[in-house]
Design an enzyme around this catalytic site. Structure first.
Site, PDB file in Angstrom:
ATOM      1  N   GLU A 156      -6.383   9.847   8.401  1.00 44.07           N
ATOM      2  CA  GLU A 156      -5.158   9.835   8.878  1.00 44.07           C
ATOM      3  C   GLU A 156      -4.909  10.640  10.305  1.00 44.07           C
ATOM      4  OE1 GLU A 156      -1.951   9.627   6.442  1.00 44.07           O
ATOM      5  OE2 GLU A 156      -2.817   8.031   5.288  1.00 44.07           O
ATOM      6  N   ASP A 195       0.925  -1.370   0.072  1.00 38.47           N
ATOM      7  CA  ASP A 195       0.170  -0.040   0.022  1.00 38.47           C
ATOM      8  C   ASP A 195       0.716   1.303   0.041  1.00 38.47           C
ATOM      9  OD1 ASP A 195      -2.535   1.469   0.124  1.00 38.47           O
ATOM     10  OD2 ASP A 195      -2.000   2.039   2.082  1.00 38.47           O
ATOM     11  N   SER A 196       0.376   2.299  -0.287  1.00 34.50           N
ATOM     12  CA  SER A 196       0.955   3.641  -0.386  1.00 34.50           C
ATOM     13  C   SER A 196       1.273   3.867   1.134  1.00 34.50           C
ATOM     14  CB  SER A 196       0.195   4.586  -0.740  1.00 34.50           C
ATOM     15  OG  SER A 196      -1.045   4.901  -0.283  1.00 34.50           O
ATOM     16  N   CYS A 207      -3.821  -1.031  -2.448  1.00 37.30           N
ATOM     17  CA  CYS A 207      -3.853   0.563  -2.439  1.00 37.30           C
ATOM     18  C   CYS A 207      -4.613   0.642  -4.004  1.00 37.30           C
ATOM     19  CB  CYS A 207      -2.532   1.241  -2.822  1.00 37.30           C
ATOM     20  SG  CYS A 207      -2.718   2.978  -3.219  1.00 37.30           S
ATOM     21  N   CYS A 267     -11.145   3.726  -1.999  1.00 35.32           N
ATOM     22  CA  CYS A 267      -9.701   3.787  -1.481  1.00 35.32           C
ATOM     23  C   CYS A 267      -9.621   3.157  -0.296  1.00 35.32           C
ATOM     24  CB  CYS A 267      -9.785   5.402  -1.451  1.00 35.32           C
ATOM     25  SG  CYS A 267      -8.680   5.993  -0.221  1.00 35.32           S
ATOM     26  N   HIS A 277      -8.757   3.991   2.683  1.00 38.98           N
ATOM     27  CA  HIS A 277      -9.219   4.664   3.813  1.00 38.98           C
ATOM     28  C   HIS A 277     -10.699   4.724   3.951  1.00 38.98           C
ATOM     29  CE1 HIS A 277      -4.996   6.065   3.340  1.00 38.98           C
ATOM     30  NE2 HIS A 277      -5.006   6.795   4.274  1.00 38.98           N
TER      31      HIS A 277
HETATM   32  N1  DGL Z   1      -3.893   3.833  -0.403  1.00 38.23           N
HETATM   33  C1  DGL Z   1      -4.509   4.942  -1.248  1.00 38.23           C
HETATM   34  C2  DGL Z   1      -5.645   4.477  -2.473  1.00 38.23           C
HETATM   35  O1  DGL Z   1      -6.618   3.579  -1.962  1.00 38.23           O
HETATM   36  C3  DGL Z   1      -5.138   6.201  -0.443  1.00 38.23           C
HETATM   37  C4  DGL Z   1      -3.922   7.107   0.237  1.00 38.23           C
HETATM   38  C5  DGL Z   1      -2.914   7.874  -0.785  1.00 38.23           C
HETATM   39  O2  DGL Z   1      -3.573   8.572  -1.545  1.00 38.23           O
HETATM   40  O3  DGL Z   1      -2.062   7.350  -0.749  1.00 38.23           O
HETATM   41  O4  DGL Z   1      -5.834   4.892  -3.306  1.00 38.23           O
END
Ligand code: DGL
Length: 265
Positions: free
Chosen positions: A152, A11-12, A74, A184, A186
């Site tokens: 976050e 993940d990012s 992600c 997404c 989050h």
């Molecule tokens: N993990 C990213 C997504 O699901 C969200 C957070 C980011 O923008 O890095 O798109």
């Protein structure tokens, strides 16, 4: 390839922990190695080329650890890099976009589906592609970038969040969507406020849950699923500060985020 190897999850940053949570629920006997590229997050505002480059670096790291499968948790990274990843690695790869889209196709009653996601995911057109074969579906897309910031910061309620939710979800309501993909990592953590604004008649599809189900299916088909009860290990790597990762991770999804290790990509 052997079933005894761990699954690599990329993940990012922290958000992919919602996918880990679903994996832990649905595949409790699997060892997991998670990498969050927190030093370069958020990916959402970045260009698709940049997200692709970073995601492949992260996935290379996980493959070097000796994993039996990869999960691109992600949405932004799935949208930008899944094709390249499938060409580059020989292990099964699960991502988040298609499983969520196929769930939404089954869930909708009126054929009007919405997706909220980062700017990068919306710009990539990945959800348009995923729905291309479902001609009877009308897709409404909406970027909801501030949702990531709220999560976050640990904010899941209050006037400011409610105001942002009303603004982001207005086009979804105007289009008469009866199903909304939380596109997404989050957003499952904001299901409360999203449901509050949209009401119970709109079905929320969590890409995290759909991704874990798809991983289960892929591993079963490849005969790589560990089904005997055992104490599984979960290892967390971050490109950012390890104690921040642990602290925010625990706050977001709970106690299974134990010690995190910092790496450089
Ligand atoms: N993990 C990213 C997504 O699901 C969200 C957070 C980011 O923008 O890095 O798109």
């Amino acid at each position: 390839m052997t079933a005894h190897l761990p699954i690599g999850v990329f993940d990012s940053g922290f958000g992919g922990l919602t996918v880990v949570r679903s994996l832990v629920e649905q595949l409790p006997n699997e060892d997991l190695i998670y990498l969050g590229d927190t030093a370069r997050a958020p990916y959402g505002p970045r260009s698709i080329a940049e997200v692709r480059k970073y995601a492949l670096q992260g996935l290379d790291f996980l493959v070097e650890q000796g994993v039996k499968a990869l999960v691109i948790a992600c949405n932004s990274a799935s949208s930008a890099a899944v094709r390249d990843a499938r060409e580059r690695y020989s292990v099964p790869i699960t991502e988040v976009v298609l499983p969520a889209a196929s769930r939404a196709v089954s869930a909708t009653r009126n054929g009007s589906v919405g997706v909220i996601a980062t700017r990068s995911t919306v710009a990539s057109g990945s959800y348009d592609e995923a729905f291309a074969v479902a001609k009877h579906i009308t897709l409404t897309k909406q970027a909801a970038p501030r949702f990531v910031e709220f999560v976050e910061a640990g904010v899941t309620g209050g006037d400011e969040l409610l105001g942002a939710a009303r603004e982001y979800l207005a086009p979804i309501q105007a289009a008469g969507c009866d199903t909304l993909i939380l596109g997404c990592t989050h957003y499952p953590l904001l299901s409360g406020v999203i449901n509050f604004v949209l009401g119970n008649s709109v079905t929320l599809v969590s890409s995290a849950e759909a991704c874990a189900q798809s991983t289960y299916g892929q591993l079963t088909q490849a005969m790589l699923l560990r089904h005997q009860p055992r104490a599984a290990t979960r290892t967390f790597y971050t490109t950012g500060d390890a104690s921040d990762f642990q602290g925010i991770g625990r706050r977001l999804v709970g106690g299974f985020v134990t010690d995190a290790r910092r790496i450089t990509l």
